[in-house]
Design a protein around this motif. Sequence first.
Motif, short mmCIF file in Angstrom:
data_model
loop_
_atom_site.label_atom_id
_atom_site.label_comp_id
_atom_site.label_asym_id
_atom_site.label_seq_id
_atom_site.Cartn_x
_atom_site.Cartn_y
_atom_site.Cartn_z
N LEU A 141 1.29 -1.65 0.04
CA LEU A 141 0.00 0.22 -0.36
C LEU A 141 1.00 1.43 0.17
N GLY A 142 2.25 1.13 0.84
CA GLY A 142 2.82 2.55 0.94
C GLY A 142 3.59 2.76 -0.43
N ARG A 143 4.06 1.24 -1.15
CA ARG A 143 4.55 1.73 -2.37
C ARG A 143 3.82 2.11 -3.58
N ARG A 144 2.29 1.86 -3.59
CA ARG A 144 1.04 2.62 -4.27
C ARG A 144 1.10 4.08 -4.07
N LEU A 145 0.95 4.28 -2.61
CA LEU A 145 0.33 5.72 -2.13
C LEU A 145 2.22 6.56 -2.80
N MET A 146 3.40 6.63 -3.09
CA MET A 146 4.31 6.71 -2.94
C MET A 146 4.02 6.82 -5.15
N HIS A 147 4.32 5.78 -5.09
CA HIS A 147 4.28 6.29 -7.29
C HIS A 147 2.87 7.09 -7.15
N LEU A 148 1.45 6.89 -6.92
CA LEU A 148 0.38 8.27 -6.91
C LEU A 148 0.53 9.88 -6.45
N VAL A 149 1.70 9.81 -5.44
CA VAL A 149 2.33 10.82 -4.85
C VAL A 149 2.98 11.16 -6.24
N ALA A 150 4.46 10.46 -6.57
CA ALA A 150 5.35 10.84 -7.68
C ALA A 150 4.43 11.41 -8.87
N GLY A 151 3.35 11.02 -9.19
CA GLY A 151 2.94 10.49 -10.37
C GLY A 151 2.26 12.15 -10.66
N GLN A 152 1.46 12.55 -9.02
CA GLN A 152 1.04 13.34 -8.99
C GLN A 152 1.74 14.96 -9.48
N LEU A 153 3.24 14.88 -8.57
CA LEU A 153 3.81 15.79 -8.85
C LEU A 153 4.14 16.29 -9.99
N ARG A 154 4.28 15.47 -11.03
CA ARG A 154 4.97 15.11 -11.89
C ARG A 154 3.94 15.79 -13.15
N ASP A 155 2.37 15.07 -13.01
CA ASP A 155 1.40 15.43 -14.04
C ASP A 155 2.21 17.33 -13.43
N TRP A 156 1.81 18.17 -11.72
CA TRP A 156 1.96 18.95 -11.61
C TRP A 156 2.66 19.98 -12.35
N ARG A 157 3.93 19.55 -12.13
CA ARG A 157 4.62 20.26 -12.76
C ARG A 157 4.89 20.25 -13.78
N GLU A 158 4.52 18.84 -15.27
CA GLU A 158 4.21 18.99 -15.87
C GLU A 158 3.57 20.23 -16.80
N SER A 159 2.63 20.90 -15.57
CA SER A 159 1.53 21.47 -16.15
C SER A 159 2.24 22.98 -16.03
N GLY A 160 2.68 23.26 -15.44
CA GLY A 160 3.82 24.49 -15.03
C GLY A 160 3.53 24.93 -13.55
N LEU A 161 3.01 24.20 -13.13
CA LEU A 161 2.48 24.58 -11.44
C LEU A 161 3.74 24.35 -10.90
#
Length: 279
Positions: A89-109
């Motif tokens: 579960l913790g591994r999944r959470l880490m990937h969800l968070v990292a993916g979200q952070l990448r999405d945000w950064r890629e949209s210029g946030l």
Amino acid sequence: KQEGRNTYRLFRAEMHVKDHHDLALETALRNTAETGDGLAVHYQPLVDRDSGEVHGAEALLRWTSSEFGPVSPGDFIPLAERSGLILPLGRRLMHLVAGQLRDWRESGLSPPRVAINLSARQFWQSDLVAEVRQLYEDYDLPPGQIGFELTESTLLDKHQQATDTLAALRELGCYIAIDDFGTGYSSLSYLHQLPVTTLKIDRSFVRDLGVSRSSGAILAAVTGLARELGLRVVAEGVETEAQLEALRDYHVTLIQGFLTGRPAPAEDFEARYLRSALV
Ligand code: C2E
Ligand code: CA
Ligand code: CA
Ligand code: CA
């Protein structure tokens, strides 16, 4: 005597129902750990009271079971820890968070640092550092974008090993917070020998501010020492203006609580804290 026996029977029956429920919940959680279905992350801001700036966010795992509906973290996290499911579960959470952070950064946030809670089992797993390093690489995250929160009890033993792991995470720029500080039995001088950056004062002390004299005394001692040791202090669980005001006396400037922002889904966090900063 009769009543005693009935009570005993009732107790047995309740135990049985409880065991059964726990088992069913664990089975559902195991499925979720395998598929990821029903998992989400909420983000709660960490706010600088003086500037109003968002300094960071804490990632909090949410689970909606197809069978049981929304299950509170207070129920499923202990279950996950007991059963070992906290690792997948913790591994999944880490990937969800990292993916979200990448999405945000890629949209210029510009998302703030995000803190992830680590249970003892996760912290002591031998490949934690390698996994985190890989995460930074795979999601192209800048140093320090993800940090961690650990409780005192996690860090109590195996001092050298704890130091090594924390130092390796610090090298990736991760900040390390001691969570629920003040509720364990460790001393601040011991914790300070570990490469940690932040103390999160447990919300029980914040809640009792102005009610019990001892929580004020503890707050004064902890914040004074933390400042001398160069550690950042965060107050958790701030719900009222009165608590916020009382915290001023202890020079606590970093605030996390319902007053400054509730945990919210990524879209809400984005709208409120990442996009509003642009206008
Ligand atoms: P925690 O790490 O101490 O997280 C803070 C908890 O306080 C969160 O509860 C948050 O919603 C709540 N909170 C924040 N502000 C306030 C406030 O002003 N008043 C009150 N009364 N509560 C506030 P939540 O999300 O239910 O999580 C409970 C615990 O579950 C967390 O406590 C943490 O120990 C654990 N947890 C949550 N997500 C994860 C995770 O991804 N991994 C691990 N290992 N543990 C997690
Ligand atoms: Ca935490
Ligand atoms: Ca906490
Ligand atoms: Ca906690």
